[in-house]
Design an enzyme around this catalytic site. Structure first.
Site, PDB file in Angstrom:
ATOM      1  N   HIS A  59       0.834  -1.200   0.000  1.00  0.00           N
ATOM      2  CA  HIS A  59       0.000   0.000   0.000  1.00  0.00           C
ATOM      3  C   HIS A  59       0.872   1.254   0.000  1.00  0.00           C
ATOM      4  CE1 HIS A  59      -3.894   2.049   1.663  1.00  0.00           C
ATOM      5  NE2 HIS A  59      -3.238   2.841   0.832  1.00  0.00           N
ATOM      6  N   LYS A 143      -8.605  -1.712  -6.937  1.00  0.00           N
ATOM      7  CA  LYS A 143      -8.763  -0.851  -5.758  1.00  0.00           C
ATOM      8  C   LYS A 143      -9.934   0.106  -5.970  1.00  0.00           C
ATOM      9  CE  LYS A 143      -7.763   1.517  -1.963  1.00  0.00           C
ATOM     10  NZ  LYS A 143      -6.500   2.237  -1.742  1.00  0.00           N
ATOM     11  N   HIS A 171     -10.642   1.155   0.221  1.00  0.00           N
ATOM     12  CA  HIS A 171     -10.593   2.261   1.186  1.00  0.00           C
ATOM     13  C   HIS A 171     -12.023   2.408   1.691  1.00  0.00           C
ATOM     14  CE1 HIS A 171      -9.278   6.492   2.425  1.00  0.00           C
ATOM     15  NE2 HIS A 171     -10.565   6.447   2.694  1.00  0.00           N
ATOM     16  N   ASP A 298       0.756   2.816   3.774  1.00  0.00           N
ATOM     17  CA  ASP A 298      -0.049   3.865   3.144  1.00  0.00           C
ATOM     18  C   ASP A 298       0.810   5.110   2.948  1.00  0.00           C
ATOM     19  OD1 ASP A 298      -2.109   5.298   2.009  1.00  0.00           O
ATOM     20  OD2 ASP A 298      -3.253   5.568   3.862  1.00  0.00           O
ATOM     21  N   HIS A 302       3.138  14.309   0.173  1.00  0.00           N
ATOM     22  CA  HIS A 302       2.709  15.584  -0.399  1.00  0.00           C
ATOM     23  C   HIS A 302       3.810  16.614  -0.173  1.00  0.00           C
ATOM     24  CE1 HIS A 302      -1.435  14.188  -0.971  1.00  0.00           C
ATOM     25  NE2 HIS A 302      -1.385  13.694   0.255  1.00  0.00           N
ATOM     26  N   ALA A 316      -4.316  15.209   2.425  1.00  0.00           N
ATOM     27  CA  ALA A 316      -4.336  14.132   3.425  1.00  0.00           C
ATOM     28  C   ALA A 316      -3.328  13.057   3.051  1.00  0.00           C
ATOM     29  CB  ALA A 316      -5.734  13.538   3.528  1.00  0.00           C
ATOM     30  N   GLY A 317      -2.442  12.750   3.989  1.00  0.00           N
ATOM     31  CA  GLY A 317      -1.486  11.678   3.734  1.00  0.00           C
ATOM     32  C   GLY A 317      -0.217  11.836   4.542  1.00  0.00           C
TER      33      GLY A 317
END
Length: 429
Positions: A59, A143, A171, A298, A302, A316-317
């Site tokens: 992932h 996915k 997700h 995951d 960014h 988000a991340g």
């Protein structure tokens, strides 16, 4: 003649062995080295450090093509090698999305040229015909980001994937509830600058509803499910009941294991991720890891500029490829996790779930993918010593005990002493 001999390797059950590697494959594992084997191309003394199978991260988001300001196949897989990973599988939400045969082929071509580790690709779900066309390219799975689609659309997409022999990775957040919560909370001026509000907008209930819906559709279409980054104990209970009748695997992420939503008070919007960090009434912890099948980072990089926007506009991340193993080994030293569990969650089970051939074990005939770890190495996690383009981590300055010191992919040393080396990677299917 062998290409490489690793001598004085300590296994996780405390045996000292020598590993004979030929043409990237483990030829033999033995207690002594024969005279003829001393004439090998290279002998590498592991000095009784512990060996584990090369880590497999199923992932990651490497952002290439289309968003290379965030990450590239070069920087992302350098980070993987540096973090002890020898195989990664990339998610389809790039630009263009990897949901057509052409886009899939183009991404694989880019990765083949740039990647420092072996790799696979998850495929997106667009139309029935696109799903079937991609099958010839051998995706790891299909996915779906459930928070982007209505229930009617999800029913159709699950149906498409049921006509393949591939797992469906998900997700799990309910679109209707997430959209409603965000719209409502944005209107409240008290919530405007509180990042913790985001964790309630994308609520634990939204995850629970989505997983329940996924289970219903999996029963309907007889699908194998892989549920990504499950973040709450309540959802785990629901999944365990369904596992008795369905083929379901569950993934945990390091940030959901080791952090809760009080992290937003300390680290702010840069800790924003989907699903969000949970409060202590819901969140999973290291003590729940025995209920999971795999750990995926995951890794979702960014730019700093994208992360430092306000609560609602910030990207988000969280990057994770270079911090995950240090965090997990620290818990091994703390006696809250065993090396046997770690290997299953990061190597053996990921290879089994996604049918990755010849990986996930240190075994004769398998690819010589090996991560060497020093259980006594100490330090503080720092973003300064990383290869990812994402120069932020909510684990900054966190103490660790235990670290990978060498990464070997198919008999090639690809990382040692914080240096990373390029060799020809391969598509794993």
């Amino acid at each position: 003649m062998s290409n490489l001999v690793l001598k004085n390797c300590k296994t996780i059950d405390n045996k000292i062995v020598n590993i004979i590697i030929e043409n990237g494959i483990i030829k033999d594992i033995k207690k002594t080295i024969l005279p003829s084997e001393k004439e090998t191309d290279t002998i590498c003394d592991i000095k009784e450090n512990i060996i584990i199978p090369g880590l497999i991260d199923t992932h990651v988001h490497l952002r290439d093509p289309g968003m290379t300001q965030k990450e590239t196949w070069t920087t992302g897989t350098q980070a993987a090698a540096h973090g002890g990973y020898t195989t990664i599988i990339d998610m389809p939400n790039t630009l263009p999305a990897t949901d057509t045969k052409k886009a899939f082929q183009e991404k694989r071509n880019i990765a083949t040229k740039k990647s420092y580790v072996d790799f696979g690709l998850h495929a997106g779900v667009k139309t029935r015909q696109d799903v079937m066309d991609i099958m010839s390219e051998k995706p790891a799975s299909y996915k779906i980001f459930m928070d982007l689609y209505t229930n009617k659309q999800l029913d159709e997409m699950f149906n498409y994937v049921s006509q393949t022999n591939k797992p469906l990775s998900l997700h799990c957040e309910d679109k209707t509830l997430v959209d409603y919560n965000i719209k409502t909370m944005k209107k409240n001026p008290l919530n405007k600058n509180k990042t913790i509000t985001y964790s309630y907008a994308r609520s634990a209930l939204a995850e629970l509803i989505a997983v329940n819906r996924a289970i219903e559709l999996a029963k309907k279409y007889k699908l194998q499910l892989h549920l990504c980054h499950i973040s709450t104990r309540q959802t785990l209970e629901l999944i365990h009941e369904a596992k008795e009748k369905l083929n379901i695997s569950i993934e945990a992420t390091p940030h959901h294991i080791f952090l809760d939503n009080t992290t937003y008070e300390r680290y702010g919007v840069k800790a924003k991720t989907n699903p969000p960090l949970r409060d202590s009434n819901y969140n999973i912890t290291i003590d729940n890891l025995n209920e999971f099948d795999s750990i995926g980072t995951d890794h979702a990089p960014h730019t700093i500029e994208e992360k430092e926007k306000d609560t609602w506009k910030s990207a988000a991340g969280i990057p994770g490829l270079e911090t995950a193993l240090k965090l997990l080994l620290t818990e091994v030293n703390n006696k809250r996790l065993t090396l046997e569990q770690l290997v299953k969650l990061t190597s053996t089970n990921p290879a089994n779930i996604f049918n990755i051939p010849n990986k996930g074990k240190i075994k004769k005939g398998y690819d010589a993918d090996i991560t060497i770890i020093n259980m006594k190495e100490t330090g503080k996690i720092s973003i300064e010593n990383t290869y990812t383009k994402a120069k932020y981590t909510p684990f900054e300055n966190r103490d660790y005990v235990g670290s990978n010191i060498m990464t070997i992919n198919r008999g090639n040393i690809i990382s040692q002493d914080n240096d990373v080396y390029k060799y020809d990677s391969k598509y794993i299917y």
